[in-house]
Motif scaffolding. Structure first.
Motif, PDB file in Angstrom:
ATOM      1  N   CYS A   2     -41.735 -21.446  89.284  1.00 50.42           N
ATOM      2  CA  CYS A   2     -40.307 -21.645  89.437  1.00 50.42           C
ATOM      3  C   CYS A   2     -39.651 -20.655  90.380  1.00 50.42           C
ATOM      4  O   CYS A   2     -38.537 -20.220  90.150  1.00 50.42           O
ATOM      5  CB  CYS A   2     -39.638 -21.636  88.070  1.00 50.42           C
ATOM      6  SG  CYS A   2     -39.938 -23.195  87.249  1.00 50.42           S
ATOM      7  N   GLU A   3     -40.373 -20.293  91.393  1.00 48.63           N
ATOM      8  CA  GLU A   3     -39.773 -19.456  92.412  1.00 48.63           C
ATOM      9  C   GLU A   3     -38.693 -20.251  93.158  1.00 48.63           C
ATOM     10  O   GLU A   3     -38.618 -21.478  93.019  1.00 48.63           O
ATOM     11  CB  GLU A   3     -40.846 -18.982  93.390  1.00 48.63           C
ATOM     12  CG  GLU A   3     -41.454 -20.080  94.217  1.00 48.63           C
ATOM     13  CD  GLU A   3     -42.541 -20.880  93.506  1.00 48.63           C
ATOM     14  OE1 GLU A   3     -42.788 -20.631  92.305  1.00 48.63           O
ATOM     15  OE2 GLU A   3     -43.108 -21.760  94.155  1.00 48.63           O
ATOM     16  N   ASP A  22     -39.689 -14.569  93.691  1.00 44.63           N
ATOM     17  CA  ASP A  22     -39.880 -14.440  92.247  1.00 44.63           C
ATOM     18  C   ASP A  22     -38.823 -13.500  91.667  1.00 44.63           C
ATOM     19  O   ASP A  22     -37.970 -13.919  90.903  1.00 44.63           O
ATOM     20  CB  ASP A  22     -41.289 -13.924  91.949  1.00 44.63           C
ATOM     21  CG  ASP A  22     -41.496 -13.637  90.469  1.00 44.63           C
ATOM     22  OD1 ASP A  22     -40.657 -14.052  89.640  1.00 44.63           O
ATOM     23  OD2 ASP A  22     -42.506 -12.996  90.137  1.00 44.63           O
ATOM     24  N   ILE A  47     -25.356 -11.265  95.113  1.00 46.85           N
ATOM     25  CA  ILE A  47     -25.815 -12.597  94.708  1.00 46.85           C
ATOM     26  C   ILE A  47     -24.579 -13.460  94.498  1.00 46.85           C
ATOM     27  O   ILE A  47     -23.731 -13.155  93.653  1.00 46.85           O
ATOM     28  CB  ILE A  47     -26.671 -12.541  93.434  1.00 46.85           C
ATOM     29  CG1 ILE A  47     -27.896 -11.641  93.652  1.00 46.85           C
ATOM     30  CG2 ILE A  47     -27.114 -13.950  93.040  1.00 46.85           C
ATOM     31  CD1 ILE A  47     -28.705 -11.380  92.384  1.00 46.85           C
ATOM     32  N   HIS A  48     -24.450 -14.489  95.284  1.00 47.68           N
ATOM     33  CA  HIS A  48     -23.251 -15.324  95.260  1.00 47.68           C
ATOM     34  C   HIS A  48     -23.352 -16.434  94.227  1.00 47.68           C
ATOM     35  O   HIS A  48     -22.443 -16.633  93.419  1.00 47.68           O
ATOM     36  CB  HIS A  48     -23.045 -15.938  96.652  1.00 47.68           C
ATOM     37  CG  HIS A  48     -21.920 -16.913  96.716  1.00 47.68           C
ATOM     38  ND1 HIS A  48     -22.118 -18.278  96.608  1.00 47.68           N
ATOM     39  CD2 HIS A  48     -20.595 -16.738  96.845  1.00 47.68           C
ATOM     40  CE1 HIS A  48     -20.939 -18.885  96.678  1.00 47.68           C
ATOM     41  NE2 HIS A  48     -20.006 -17.978  96.823  1.00 47.68           N
ATOM     42  N   SER A  49     -24.447 -17.164  94.238  1.00 50.84           N
ATOM     43  CA  SER A  49     -24.595 -18.282  93.304  1.00 50.84           C
ATOM     44  C   SER A  49     -26.065 -18.690  93.224  1.00 50.84           C
ATOM     45  O   SER A  49     -26.878 -18.290  94.054  1.00 50.84           O
ATOM     46  CB  SER A  49     -23.745 -19.475  93.760  1.00 50.84           C
ATOM     47  OG  SER A  49     -24.099 -19.855  95.060  1.00 50.84           O
ATOM     48  N   LEU A  50     -26.362 -19.474  92.188  1.00 49.25           N
ATOM     49  CA  LEU A  50     -27.727 -19.950  91.971  1.00 49.25           C
ATOM     50  C   LEU A  50     -27.686 -21.449  91.706  1.00 49.25           C
ATOM     51  O   LEU A  50     -26.757 -21.946  91.056  1.00 49.25           O
ATOM     52  CB  LEU A  50     -28.359 -19.289  90.739  1.00 49.25           C
ATOM     53  CG  LEU A  50     -28.341 -17.770  90.607  1.00 49.25           C
ATOM     54  CD1 LEU A  50     -28.980 -17.371  89.280  1.00 49.25           C
ATOM     55  CD2 LEU A  50     -29.061 -17.119  91.749  1.00 49.25           C
ATOM     56  N   SER A  51     -28.721 -22.124  92.172  1.00 57.95           N
ATOM     57  CA  SER A  51     -28.920 -23.516  91.793  1.00 57.95           C
ATOM     58  C   SER A  51     -30.408 -23.637  91.490  1.00 57.95           C
ATOM     59  O   SER A  51     -31.231 -23.890  92.368  1.00 57.95           O
ATOM     60  CB  SER A  51     -28.491 -24.426  92.943  1.00 57.95           C
ATOM     61  OG  SER A  51     -28.611 -25.769  92.544  1.00 57.95           O
ATOM     62  N   LEU A  52     -30.744 -23.393  90.231  1.00 56.37           N
ATOM     63  CA  LEU A  52     -32.150 -23.163  89.893  1.00 56.37           C
ATOM     64  C   LEU A  52     -32.993 -24.420  89.913  1.00 56.37           C
ATOM     65  O   LEU A  52     -34.148 -24.386  90.339  1.00 56.37           O
ATOM     66  CB  LEU A  52     -32.231 -22.462  88.532  1.00 56.37           C
ATOM     67  CG  LEU A  52     -31.600 -21.061  88.545  1.00 56.37           C
ATOM     68  CD1 LEU A  52     -31.504 -20.508  87.136  1.00 56.37           C
ATOM     69  CD2 LEU A  52     -32.390 -20.125  89.438  1.00 56.37           C
ATOM     70  N   VAL A  53     -32.416 -25.528  89.470  1.00 57.45           N
ATOM     71  CA  VAL A  53     -33.184 -26.774  89.482  1.00 57.45           C
ATOM     72  C   VAL A  53     -33.489 -27.178  90.942  1.00 57.45           C
ATOM     73  O   VAL A  53     -34.532 -27.762  91.229  1.00 57.45           O
ATOM     74  CB  VAL A  53     -32.443 -27.872  88.690  1.00 57.45           C
ATOM     75  CG1 VAL A  53     -33.128 -29.221  88.838  1.00 57.45           C
ATOM     76  CG2 VAL A  53     -32.386 -27.490  87.206  1.00 57.45           C
ATOM     77  N   HIS A  55     -34.004 -24.846  93.157  1.00 56.17           N
ATOM     78  CA  HIS A  55     -34.778 -23.700  93.672  1.00 56.17           C
ATOM     79  C   HIS A  55     -34.034 -22.941  94.768  1.00 56.17           C
ATOM     80  O   HIS A  55     -34.621 -22.590  95.792  1.00 56.17           O
ATOM     81  CB  HIS A  55     -36.140 -24.151  94.231  1.00 56.17           C
ATOM     82  CG  HIS A  55     -37.016 -24.809  93.221  1.00 56.17           C
ATOM     83  ND1 HIS A  55     -38.217 -24.287  92.820  1.00 56.17           N
ATOM     84  CD2 HIS A  55     -36.857 -25.938  92.508  1.00 56.17           C
ATOM     85  CE1 HIS A  55     -38.752 -25.085  91.919  1.00 56.17           C
ATOM     86  NE2 HIS A  55     -37.949 -26.093  91.718  1.00 56.17           N
TER      87      HIS A  55
ATOM     88  N   CYS B   2     -36.854 -26.135  86.549  1.00 56.16           N
ATOM     89  CA  CYS B   2     -36.880 -24.694  86.785  1.00 56.16           C
ATOM     90  C   CYS B   2     -35.600 -24.008  86.360  1.00 56.16           C
ATOM     91  O   CYS B   2     -35.148 -23.055  87.001  1.00 56.16           O
ATOM     92  CB  CYS B   2     -37.197 -24.419  88.231  1.00 56.16           C
ATOM     93  SG  CYS B   2     -38.963 -24.637  88.492  1.00 56.16           S
ATOM     94  N   ASP B  22     -28.848 -24.138  84.827  1.00 55.18           N
ATOM     95  CA  ASP B  22     -29.167 -24.703  86.137  1.00 55.18           C
ATOM     96  C   ASP B  22     -28.356 -23.996  87.223  1.00 55.18           C
ATOM     97  O   ASP B  22     -28.918 -23.307  88.060  1.00 55.18           O
ATOM     98  CB  ASP B  22     -28.879 -26.202  86.131  1.00 55.18           C
ATOM     99  CG  ASP B  22     -29.048 -26.821  87.517  1.00 55.18           C
ATOM    100  OD1 ASP B  22     -29.610 -26.151  88.415  1.00 55.18           O
ATOM    101  OD2 ASP B  22     -28.616 -27.966  87.715  1.00 55.18           O
ATOM    102  N   THR B  23     -27.026 -24.137  87.186  1.00 53.51           N
ATOM    103  CA  THR B  23     -26.216 -23.545  88.252  1.00 53.51           C
ATOM    104  C   THR B  23     -25.344 -22.396  87.749  1.00 53.51           C
ATOM    105  O   THR B  23     -24.887 -22.388  86.600  1.00 53.51           O
ATOM    106  CB  THR B  23     -25.300 -24.594  88.923  1.00 53.51           C
ATOM    107  OG1 THR B  23     -24.379 -25.079  87.960  1.00 53.51           O
ATOM    108  CG2 THR B  23     -26.103 -25.743  89.486  1.00 53.51           C
ATOM    109  N   ILE B  24     -25.154 -21.436  88.642  1.00 53.34           N
ATOM    110  CA  ILE B  24     -24.298 -20.276  88.377  1.00 53.34           C
ATOM    111  C   ILE B  24     -23.409 -20.127  89.601  1.00 53.34           C
ATOM    112  O   ILE B  24     -23.899 -19.947  90.712  1.00 53.34           O
ATOM    113  CB  ILE B  24     -25.155 -19.015  88.150  1.00 53.34           C
ATOM    114  CG1 ILE B  24     -26.016 -19.202  86.897  1.00 53.34           C
ATOM    115  CG2 ILE B  24     -24.271 -17.772  88.050  1.00 53.34           C
ATOM    116  CD1 ILE B  24     -26.955 -18.047  86.594  1.00 53.34           C
TER     117      ILE B  24
END
Lengths: 64, 64
Positions: A2-3, A22, A47-53, A55, B2, B22-24
């Motif tokens: 899940c990198e 990672d 770190i501004h934002s994440l969208s993990l699904v 990647h 992920c 999922d999202t942040i």
């Protein structure tokens, strides 16, 4: 695995800075990125934002 | 999938605040977390570090 890919947002446009990240750890006013191949990179931004699904991890320089 | 679990570091101890994130996204001096079930949570803290292969995102309140 899940990198994620790391992007730096510049002028609204995300620019790819590292693939297959990672871990991301705070260091000296920025962040140290380490990817699954053991490669390292330093990013002077927050770190501004994440969208993990998807990647994706987005960094952005502090506006000040 | 992920998604990751989100933790808030308090007194050096990570406390689980949301699973399957999922999202942040940045919002009003903190971050809005949305998990894969569509649930939302607001966290007034900064993103401290990530360990994506371990599915973990750590938040920490700004020390000031």
């Amino acid at each position: 695995m899940c990198e994620a890919n790391a992007y730096l947002i510049k002028d609204q446009e995300p620019e790819l800075i590292m693939e297959a990240v990672d871990t991301i750890e705070p260091e000296d006013g920025g962040f140290k990125l380490v990817n699954i191949f053991g490669e390292q990179k330093f990013v002077r931004a927050a770190i501004h934002s994440l969208s993990l699904v998807d990647h994706k991890v987005f960094f952005k320089k502090d506006e000040s």
